[in-house]
Design a protein around this motif. Structure first.
Motif, PDB file in Angstrom:
ATOM      1  N   ASP A  30      -3.048   6.517  -1.789  1.00  0.00           N
ATOM      2  CA  ASP A  30      -1.798   5.878  -2.172  1.00  0.00           C
ATOM      3  C   ASP A  30      -0.733   6.928  -2.458  1.00  0.00           C
TER       4      ASP A  30
ATOM      5  N   ASN B 182       2.127   6.197  -4.153  1.00  0.00           N
ATOM      6  CA  ASN B 182       2.578   5.901  -5.522  1.00  0.00           C
ATOM      7  C   ASN B 182       2.170   4.470  -5.855  1.00  0.00           C
TER       8      ASN B 182
ATOM      9  N   HIS C  76       4.558   0.801  -3.179  1.00  0.00           N
ATOM     10  CA  HIS C  76       4.707   1.116  -1.765  1.00  0.00           C
ATOM     11  C   HIS C  76       4.240  -0.034  -0.878  1.00  0.00           C
TER      12      HIS C  76
ATOM     13  N   SER D 143       2.040   4.095   5.390  1.00  0.00           N
ATOM     14  CA  SER D 143       2.645   3.564   4.177  1.00  0.00           C
ATOM     15  C   SER D 143       3.994   4.215   3.940  1.00  0.00           C
TER      16      SER D 143
ATOM     17  N   ASP E 235       7.148   4.602   0.644  1.00  0.00           N
ATOM     18  CA  ASP E 235       7.620   4.341  -0.713  1.00  0.00           C
ATOM     19  C   ASP E 235       8.823   3.411  -0.641  1.00  0.00           C
TER      20      ASP E 235
ATOM     21  N   LYS F  20      -1.313  12.526  -0.651  1.00  0.00           N
ATOM     22  CA  LYS F  20       0.103  12.320  -0.965  1.00  0.00           C
ATOM     23  C   LYS F  20       0.854  13.628  -1.154  1.00  0.00           C
TER      24      LYS F  20
END
Length: 679
Positions: free
Chosen positions: A146, A148, A151, A164, A166, A413
């Motif tokens: 992930d 954050n 998202h 993905s 944000d 990330k």
């Protein structure tokens, strides 16, 4: 006459079959788990009594009652689809500080599946379950990659997102409690999924997420369409307020592009009225499923129905004049669903960078130049163009090394993400995500006339981000990776000044079980290289730790690794430590706006990491814990130690090495070897 007949036919189907279903949504939708109907929405989850409450399973799903056909077995073609829905996520008053997992739009091969115990939006947990999902994730789980806790991601039969983005930085807060509208579109002719999101009922002009994906490898003939949400360890109420869904398949004689223009949303094309409601029964012709909740849903369908008539009329006129030529003919872009970056055509790369225009040049290294580009399906990207080579299979080619390393397992990330690649006409190109704030060195050592200065809080966050990336490479990846080129110009900053480590052209990959390291030609940047690596040519985790220590000191002091006067930044800080004036090393541009104790701790950690004796250096994981004051910093000697380096010859066994050979001090080692190659 034909147009009038089509209008009357469509209106009859709407009144007879669709309108009764829209007025009774509970007869169209099957609920599972905690899901329930309200007057104007579907509540997928319930409010927990307390954060620790176990009275609720925390997972709820809502599926359209009948399976929807996505594959035509006669033509072996896959349907495109379009979806529009509105939702909201409300934090529970009983647990305001811990939100639920989020909500996912889901197309699954079955409705009878188990979900993971910790939530994960209630998505299937079995490898046997085939599904496509767009997740609106409000829970941050680094183990799943992930980015954050706010998202949007695309999932392909896995809770680890395929792609993905944000959304908080795009002005949308999934946890705000506001009604959010999402549009999801899949075009099988382009093998592309696009997602739009916003607070308005008008679709934004640019998708927030776009990925090249072939869903024919995911879809079975019939799939179930719906939503899933879970609370996991938190508590939120996940509501679906409005929902429309359509599929569009094509006959043998009709091209998809005859009816669709680039960027247009799918409308309600003619299709089945679901006159047959027997589960699993084959539908004839095109399949269309429209669901709505409330009066606004009926209104939206009426508008879609009228728009359909216009589309049919336009299509009939075009048919008389001839078939519209397909766009993107001969497209070379392909994307595999095993998370391998897309292969791009050189023409697309050239177009994205305006012919590698020098005005788009944003970075330049020894083996490659980086350009800012813009792809129609991926937004802004960083295009890394390697120097042309005659032999693409040549050993130690930076392109081959970097591509192999990035494709291997790098999804974190705090690592720059590889989006695509190109190997065509002797051109070698890697396409990365574009990070708007550029490299750390340019921000840290920019022109003094600029008024912007990284705050101390931002600097500590950057250091910890780099530490997380290196911890992943050293300890958490399937194969251990030694970066070999950790420096501030290879640390990129996103819109929020979070650090992402990049440039794996010098990386070395090892099996975790391997205890041996081969000697190489030392390569990297003067000032960041560990003395034992320069002399022996053997990269280890501890040589990366040394480079990380230089970065830590550089970020804290604002000084370059080697100053214009030749001063090494590590020696500069060691000298202040000896004089008991360590905090004087702090970057003067901070104007004293920092925590003195924290500054001293960070500088001490930097000195521990650049300790001349590699055995005294900590793991990067432990260094990060020291910075966060979760572990004590080892006691440093009162002055910089001089550790003599013993040369190691890989072909020699320890017992055959010459014990009488003079060792070299760390100060001398930097200049002893003629085998070094500096960038």
């Amino acid at each position: 006459m034909l147009y009038h007949t089509l209008f009357i036919l469509h209106f009859f189907l709407f009144i007879t079959f669709i309108l009764p279903l829209l007025s009774l949504p509970s007869q169209n939708i099957t609920l599972f788990g905690d899901a329930s109907f309200t007057d104007t929405s579907i509540a997928l989850t319930k409010q927990k009594l307390t954060c620790l409450s176990s009275s609720s399973s925390g997972t709820g799903r809502a599926f359209y009652l009948y399976p929807v056909r996505f594959l035509d077995p006669l033509t072996n073609s896959t349907a495109s689809f379009s979806c529009r829905f509105s939702f909201s996520i409300h934090s529970s008053p009983s647990c305001p500080s811990s939100s639920g997992d989020g909500i996912a739009f889901l197309i699954s091969s079955t409705t009878d599946f188990s979900s993971l115990s910790n939530g994960y939006m209630g998505l299937p947990s079995s490898d046997k379950d085939s599904y496509f999902a767009v997740e609106f994730d409000t829970s941050f789980d680094p183990s799943l990659g992930d980015i954050n806790g706010n998202h949007v991601g695309i999932d392909l039969s896995s809770v680890v997102s395929f792609a993905s983005v944000d959304v908080l930085s795009r002005g949308v807060d999934l946890k705000s409690g506001k009604i959010i509208t999402a549009w999801i579109e899949y075009r099988d002719d382009m093998k592309m999924v696009r997602v739009w999101i916003g607070y308005s009922s008008t679709r934004p002009p640019t998708p927030i997420l776009a990925s090249l994906i072939d869903l024919s490898e995911i879809f079975k003939e019939f799939m179930h369409v719906g939503f899933s949400a879970s609370n996991g360890k938190g508590s939120s109420i996940h509501l679906v307020h409005h929902w429309q869904f359509k599929t569009l398949s094509y006959s043998h004689s009709v091209s998809p592009m005859d009816n669709l223009e680039e960027g247009d949303c799918f409308l309600c094309y003619a299709g089945d009225s679901k006159a047959s409601k027997k589960k699993g029964e084959n539908y004839q012709g095109k399949k269309i499923g429209d669901l709505a909740l409330g009066i606004c849903g009926i209104t939206a369908f009426v508008v879609s129905a009228l728009a359909l008539v216009v589309v049919i009329c336009v299509y009939m006129k075009r048919k008389e004049g001839g078939v519209i030529r397909k766009i993107r003919e001969g497209q070379s872009c392909r994307f595999q669903t095993n998370k391998v970056p897309m292969r791009l055509a050189l023409s697309e790369i050239t177009s994205a960078t305006m012919g590698f225009n020098r005005d788009r040049l944003v970075g330049e290294g020894a083996s490659a130049k980086v350009y800012k580009g813009s792809l129609p399906f991926g937004g802004d990207v960083a295009v890394k163009r390697f120097e042309k080579v005659d032999d693409l299979d040549r050993l130690h080619n930076p392109f081959a090394t970097e591509f192999a390393t990035m494709v291997g397992c790098l999804r974190h990330k705090n690592l720059v993400q590889l989006k695509g690649w190109c190997c065509e006409e002797n051109e070698l190109v890697l396409v990365y995500e574009y990070l708007p704030n550029g490299s750390l060195d340019k921000v840290l050592h920019k022109n003094l006339r600029s008024s912007f200065v990284l705050s101390w809080k931002q600097r500590v966050n950057i250091i910890l981000g780099v530490a997380a990336a290196l911890t992943y490479l050293h300890e958490e990846c399937e194969r251990q990776i030694i970066h070999r080129d950790v420096k501030t110009c290879n640390i990129m900053l996103d819109v929020d000044f979070n650090a992402k480590l990049g440039d794996f052209g010098l990386a070395e990959v090892y099996e975790h079980s391997s205890s041996t390291r081969d000697a190489t030609i030392p390569a990297g940047t003067m000032g960041y290289l560990a003395p034992e690596y320069v002399y022996t040519g053997i990269p280890t985790v501890k040589t990366d730790v040394y480079s990380f220590g230089v970065v830590v000191i550089e970020v804290a002091t604002g000084r370059k690794p080697v100053g214009d006067d030749g001063t090494v930044v590590g020696d500069y800080v060691w000298n202040l430590w000896e004089k008991n004036r360590l905090v004087d090393a702090a970057d003067p541009k901070l104007m004293g706006e920092f925590d003195i104790v924290e500054m001293e701790r960070v500088l001490l950690v930097g000195l521990v990491c650049v300790h001349p004796d590699n055995e005294k250096r900590p793991r990067v994981r432990d260094a990060a814990r020291m910075i966060k004051n979760e572990a004590s910093v080892p006691l440093l000697p009162p002055c910089k130690p001089r550790v003599r380096i013993r040369p190691i010859y890989p072909d020699e066994a320890p017992e055959t090495q010459n014990d009488g050979c003079d060792w070299v001090s760390n100060d001398e080692a930097l200049y002893m070897t003629p085998r070094s190659q500096f960038y």
